[in-house]
Design a protein around this motif. Structure first.
Motif, PDB file in Angstrom:
ATOM      1  N   SER A 149       0.825  -1.205   0.000  1.00 20.21           N
ATOM      2  CA  SER A 149       0.000   0.000   0.000  1.00 20.21           C
ATOM      3  C   SER A 149       0.861   1.259   0.000  1.00 20.21           C
ATOM      4  O   SER A 149       1.847   1.357   0.733  1.00 20.21           O
ATOM      5  CB  SER A 149      -0.915   0.014   1.234  1.00 20.21           C
ATOM      6  OG  SER A 149      -1.516   1.274   1.397  1.00 20.21           O
ATOM      7  N   ASN A 150       0.502   2.200  -0.833  1.00 22.16           N
ATOM      8  CA  ASN A 150       1.186   3.498  -0.834  1.00 22.16           C
ATOM      9  C   ASN A 150       0.299   4.596  -0.242  1.00 22.16           C
ATOM     10  O   ASN A 150       0.530   5.780  -0.466  1.00 22.16           O
ATOM     11  CB  ASN A 150       1.626   3.881  -2.247  1.00 22.16           C
ATOM     12  CG  ASN A 150       0.442   4.001  -3.206  1.00 22.16           C
ATOM     13  OD1 ASN A 150      -0.700   3.718  -2.839  1.00 22.16           O
ATOM     14  ND2 ASN A 150       0.724   4.424  -4.427  1.00 22.16           N
ATOM     15  N   LEU A 151      -0.735   4.182   0.511  1.00 18.07           N
ATOM     16  CA  LEU A 151      -1.658   5.156   1.092  1.00 18.07           C
ATOM     17  C   LEU A 151      -0.966   6.111   2.047  1.00 18.07           C
ATOM     18  O   LEU A 151      -1.321   7.287   2.122  1.00 18.07           O
ATOM     19  CB  LEU A 151      -2.800   4.440   1.821  1.00 18.07           C
ATOM     20  CG  LEU A 151      -3.943   3.878   0.968  1.00 18.07           C
ATOM     21  CD1 LEU A 151      -4.964   3.199   1.862  1.00 18.07           C
ATOM     22  CD2 LEU A 151      -4.605   4.984   0.154  1.00 18.07           C
ATOM     23  N   LYS A 152       0.038   5.610   2.796  1.00 13.76           N
ATOM     24  CA  LYS A 152       0.678   6.481   3.786  1.00 13.76           C
ATOM     25  C   LYS A 152       1.409   7.626   3.104  1.00 13.76           C
ATOM     26  O   LYS A 152       1.327   8.780   3.545  1.00 13.76           O
ATOM     27  CB  LYS A 152       1.640   5.695   4.665  1.00 13.76           C
ATOM     28  CG  LYS A 152       2.201   6.532   5.815  1.00 13.76           C
ATOM     29  CD  LYS A 152       2.929   5.684   6.829  1.00 13.76           C
ATOM     30  CE  LYS A 152       3.386   6.526   8.012  1.00 13.76           C
ATOM     31  NZ  LYS A 152       4.076   5.701   9.041  1.00 13.76           N
ATOM     32  N   GLU A 153       2.107   7.339   2.038  1.00 16.53           N
ATOM     33  CA  GLU A 153       2.816   8.393   1.320  1.00 16.53           C
ATOM     34  C   GLU A 153       1.827   9.417   0.763  1.00 16.53           C
ATOM     35  O   GLU A 153       2.064  10.629   0.835  1.00 16.53           O
ATOM     36  CB  GLU A 153       3.653   7.789   0.192  1.00 16.53           C
ATOM     37  CG  GLU A 153       4.852   6.972   0.648  1.00 16.53           C
ATOM     38  CD  GLU A 153       4.475   5.602   1.184  1.00 16.53           C
ATOM     39  OE1 GLU A 153       3.306   5.174   0.975  1.00 16.53           O
ATOM     40  OE2 GLU A 153       5.332   4.951   1.815  1.00 16.53           O
TER      41      GLU A 153
END
Length: 318
Positions: A297-301
């Motif tokens: 997942s790249n949601l945090k970035e």
């Protein structure tokens, strides 16, 4: 002209279900009826997520041309509960005139008033709620997940509560408040739309047209369950977040209510026209967003980039 009387004594109402039971007769009123409310606000402690249910019911009646009257029982002006109800705009929505003898300080970072949201202002209100969580140092990984989940829940109202499944035609009410003593945020989203069962079963492209209302409410938090207007991911992710956070998710639609914490329970409930979604989030219980969305997942970035763009240097706010 028939009159429906509804007594709401918040001294003796201990749950959203208790309150919904007392409000339920309002949803059977006809346009030729009058609905008369008697409300006692003198609870030991008021929550805006209780007041919003009353406000939404009154709003629903008026929007449908039903006359609404009422009175407050044992009303105490300038009491803590009266001032609180006024401060969160409860009286304003009820169209009850109340003279505020206090200064309205900026609620930013602590609570939102009871507010109506639609496609025009939903992003501003969403950001206002996220600021509450940001300013109270909520775990960043959990904020990443909540940022996604909260938007999905509000987006559901815009896309499913309107008539004929018109995209972004729905509207609802929302409130949120942080409680520092218990390190939790309580949040309620309410609409008086078609409800989960009709949203799932009446859309021409839905795969779930044969669902009963029990099945619709029970399975609305399962991954992939949608009427084709979305991915069926938002409520599933929200339920997973709540389990990891040891918080609470409660959804009430039609005549059924779903409670989700460590376990999922679905049961009969008083009639509610539309859908209510209650979230209680523990701000001091961390959640790894990758447990929900996967290691890739790249949601945090994406969240950090959006956060910095919207709110700047948070250290300056603390």
């Amino acid at each position: 002209m028939p009159q429906t009387k509804i007594l709401i004594d918040l001294r003796y109402i201990n749950s959203h279900s208790d309150l919904a039971f007392r409000l339920a007769p309002a949803f059977s009123a006809n346009q030729t009826d009058t609905v008369f409310f008697e409300i006692n606000l003198n609870a030991r402690f008021l929550y805006s997520d209780f007041l919003i249910l009353i406000a939404s019911t009154v709003q629903y009646l008026r929007n449908n041309g039903i006359q609404v009257n009422g009175r407050f029982i044992d009303f105490k002006e300038e009491s803590n509960v009266s001032n609180y109800a006024s401060r969160v705009n409860f009286f304003k929505i009820l169209q009850f005139e109340y003279k505020e003898n206090f200064s309205r300080r900026n609620p930013r970072g602590r609570f939102t008033e009871i507010k109506e949201f639609n496609s025009d202002n939903v992003l501003d209100i969403f950001n206002e709620i996220m600021r509450i969580l940001l300013l109270n140092r909520t775990d960043e990984d959990m904020l990443t997940a909540l940022d996604y989940c909260l938007w999905e829940v509000m987006d559901n109202t815009l896309n499913h509560a309107g008539e004929d499944f018109g995209r972004y035609e729905g509207r609802g009410l929302v409130c949120a408040q942080y409680f520092p003593a218990t390190h939790e945020v309580r949040l309620m989203i309410v609409d008086n739309g078609k409800g989960i069962h009709k949203a799932l079963t009446t859309h021409p492209n839905s795969d779930y047209k044969e669902f009963s209302e029990t099945q619709a409410v029970e399975r609305c938090i399962e991954k992939g369950v949608t009427n084709s207007e979305g991915r069926g991911f938002g409520l599933w992710a929200t339920s997973e977040l709540v389990r990891e956070n040891r918080g609470q998710l409660a959804i009430h639609s039609g005549g059924h209510r779903l409670n989700c914490s460590n376990i999922k329970q679905v049961g009969l409930a008083p009639i509610w026209q539309g859908t209510t979604t209650f979230l209680r989030i523990n701000t001091d219980v961390p959640v790894n967003h990758r447990v929900i969305f996967g290691e890739d997942s790249n949601l945090k970035e994406e969240f950090i980039e959006r956060r910095d763009k919207l709110f700047g240097n948070l250290d300056e706010l603390w």
